[in-house]
Scaffold this active site. Sequence first.
Site, PDB file in Angstrom:
ATOM      1  N   ASP A   1      40.980  35.035  37.587  1.00 45.31           N
ATOM      2  CA  ASP A   1      41.620  33.718  37.535  1.00 45.31           C
ATOM      3  C   ASP A   1      41.860  33.264  38.983  1.00 45.31           C
ATOM      4  O   ASP A   1      40.933  32.802  39.635  1.00 45.31           O
ATOM      5  CB  ASP A   1      42.912  33.881  36.720  1.00 45.31           C
ATOM      6  CG  ASP A   1      43.615  32.582  36.417  1.00 45.31           C
ATOM      7  OD1 ASP A   1      42.948  31.600  36.084  1.00 45.31           O
ATOM      8  OD2 ASP A   1      44.860  32.535  36.510  1.00 45.31           O
TER       9      ASP A   1
ATOM     10  N   LYS B   1      37.256  32.374  35.432  1.00 42.05           N
ATOM     11  CA  LYS B   1      37.721  30.975  35.448  1.00 42.05           C
ATOM     12  C   LYS B   1      37.632  30.496  36.885  1.00 42.05           C
ATOM     13  O   LYS B   1      38.626  30.506  37.619  1.00 42.05           O
ATOM     14  CB  LYS B   1      39.188  30.965  34.995  1.00 42.05           C
ATOM     15  CG  LYS B   1      39.476  30.122  33.782  1.00 42.05           C
ATOM     16  CD  LYS B   1      40.960  29.886  33.630  1.00 42.05           C
ATOM     17  CE  LYS B   1      41.636  30.822  32.684  1.00 42.05           C
ATOM     18  NZ  LYS B   1      43.087  30.583  32.541  1.00 42.05           N
TER      19      LYS B   1
ATOM     20  N   VAL C   1      43.509  31.095  27.827  1.00 41.07           N
ATOM     21  CA  VAL C   1      42.893  31.694  26.638  1.00 41.07           C
ATOM     22  C   VAL C   1      43.626  32.958  26.198  1.00 41.07           C
ATOM     23  O   VAL C   1      44.309  33.602  26.998  1.00 41.07           O
ATOM     24  CB  VAL C   1      41.397  32.027  26.902  1.00 41.07           C
ATOM     25  CG1 VAL C   1      40.593  30.758  27.077  1.00 41.07           C
ATOM     26  CG2 VAL C   1      41.238  32.939  28.118  1.00 41.07           C
TER      27      VAL C   1
ATOM     28  N   ARG D   1      46.757  39.729  21.726  1.00 47.55           N
ATOM     29  CA  ARG D   1      45.754  40.602  22.343  1.00 47.55           C
ATOM     30  C   ARG D   1      44.778  41.141  21.303  1.00 47.55           C
ATOM     31  O   ARG D   1      43.663  41.519  21.609  1.00 47.55           O
ATOM     32  CB  ARG D   1      46.426  41.793  23.045  1.00 47.55           C
ATOM     33  CG  ARG D   1      47.300  41.424  24.235  1.00 47.55           C
ATOM     34  CD  ARG D   1      47.682  42.687  24.996  1.00 47.55           C
ATOM     35  NE  ARG D   1      48.814  42.479  25.895  1.00 47.55           N
ATOM     36  CZ  ARG D   1      48.720  42.048  27.147  1.00 47.55           C
ATOM     37  NH1 ARG D   1      47.543  41.748  27.649  1.00 47.55           N
ATOM     38  NH2 ARG D   1      49.780  41.909  27.900  1.00 47.55           N
TER      39      ARG D   1
HETATM   40  P1  IMP Z   1      44.632  36.519  38.798  1.00 43.15           P
HETATM   41  O1  IMP Z   1      45.356  37.480  39.696  1.00 43.15           O
HETATM   42  O2  IMP Z   1      45.209  35.141  38.869  1.00 43.15           O
HETATM   43  O3  IMP Z   1      43.133  36.515  38.952  1.00 43.15           O
HETATM   44  O4  IMP Z   1      45.058  36.893  37.353  1.00 43.15           O
HETATM   45  C1  IMP Z   1      44.500  37.802  36.617  1.00 43.15           C
HETATM   46  C2  IMP Z   1      45.393  38.141  35.455  1.00 43.15           C
HETATM   47  O5  IMP Z   1      46.120  37.013  34.946  1.00 43.15           O
HETATM   48  C3  IMP Z   1      44.501  38.604  34.354  1.00 43.15           C
HETATM   49  O6  IMP Z   1      44.321  39.994  34.440  1.00 43.15           O
HETATM   50  C4  IMP Z   1      45.260  38.182  33.126  1.00 43.15           C
HETATM   51  O7  IMP Z   1      46.132  39.202  32.733  1.00 43.15           O
HETATM   52  C5  IMP Z   1      46.067  36.972  33.534  1.00 43.15           C
HETATM   53  N1  IMP Z   1      45.425  35.719  33.103  1.00 43.15           N
HETATM   54  C6  IMP Z   1      44.755  34.813  33.848  1.00 43.15           C
HETATM   55  N2  IMP Z   1      44.268  33.802  33.112  1.00 43.15           N
HETATM   56  C7  IMP Z   1      44.652  34.060  31.839  1.00 43.15           C
HETATM   57  C8  IMP Z   1      44.435  33.382  30.581  1.00 43.15           C
HETATM   58  O8  IMP Z   1      43.793  32.331  30.458  1.00 43.15           O
HETATM   59  N3  IMP Z   1      44.974  33.987  29.492  1.00 43.15           N
HETATM   60  C9  IMP Z   1      45.670  35.151  29.549  1.00 43.15           C
HETATM   61  N4  IMP Z   1      45.881  35.828  30.692  1.00 43.15           N
HETATM   62  C10 IMP Z   1      45.382  35.270  31.835  1.00 43.15           C
END
Ligand code: IMP
Length: 187
Positions: free
Chosen positions: A110, A138, A160, A172
């Site tokens: 993300d 994403k 999502v 989940r």
């Molecule tokens: P990042 O550090 O922002 O890349 O976040 C990663 C973590 O955020 C993932 O391992 C997910 O647990 C959570 N996450 C990010 N986007 C979503 C989503 O659309 N749905 C549910 N969890 C998300």
Amino acid sequence: MPSPHGPPELKHLDHVLVTALAIKRRIAGLGDQLNAEYASKDMMVVAIVNGALIFTADLLRSLRSPLRLDCLRASSYHAGTKATGEPRIVDQMKLDVRGQHVLLVDDILDTGKTLAAVACLIKTKGAASVKTCVLLDKKARRMVPFEADYVGFEIPNEFVVGYGLDFNERYRNLPCIGVLKPKYYAG
Ligand code: IMP
Ligand code: MG
């Protein structure tokens, strides 16, 4: 209340982004790629739980290497759909990564902060190589420059749930990836 019939909470979804069948097929494809990559390397998989739990369980069964498995816990979404600050990484790894060819597995890429931080941690611990595999990407949400080596599906900028991904720790267990009806995000 959970439905007594059919897959849990499926009726809470507004729409499905990735079906269970599409996930199954894509995992077989990722398995082929990873079996080629790690054919002659001693492989260690590190799953970032809880999100990567279901993806990792299915991915591992498509891999031929007699790999080793460990888990890290990370959380950035303490409640709701907005990431709150820096990821919190709880390093409870049991296995030594020194000299290991590590494949980091997460549910979704993300902002990129979690995988960037965990990849850095694993390198610091002395892994021989660190590659990353995510089910979902994403791209529109990226805040730090980070790309995964293996990606299941690129998805649009929607929050999502399912197949390991949660909203407030629920959903989940859905077999597919989907977007909840707005009333369930509100509630
Ligand atoms: P990042 O550090 O922002 O890349 O976040 C990663 C973590 O955020 C993932 O391992 C997910 O647990 C959570 N996450 C990010 N986007 C979503 C989503 O659309 N749905 C549910 N969890 C998300
Ligand atoms: Mg996660």
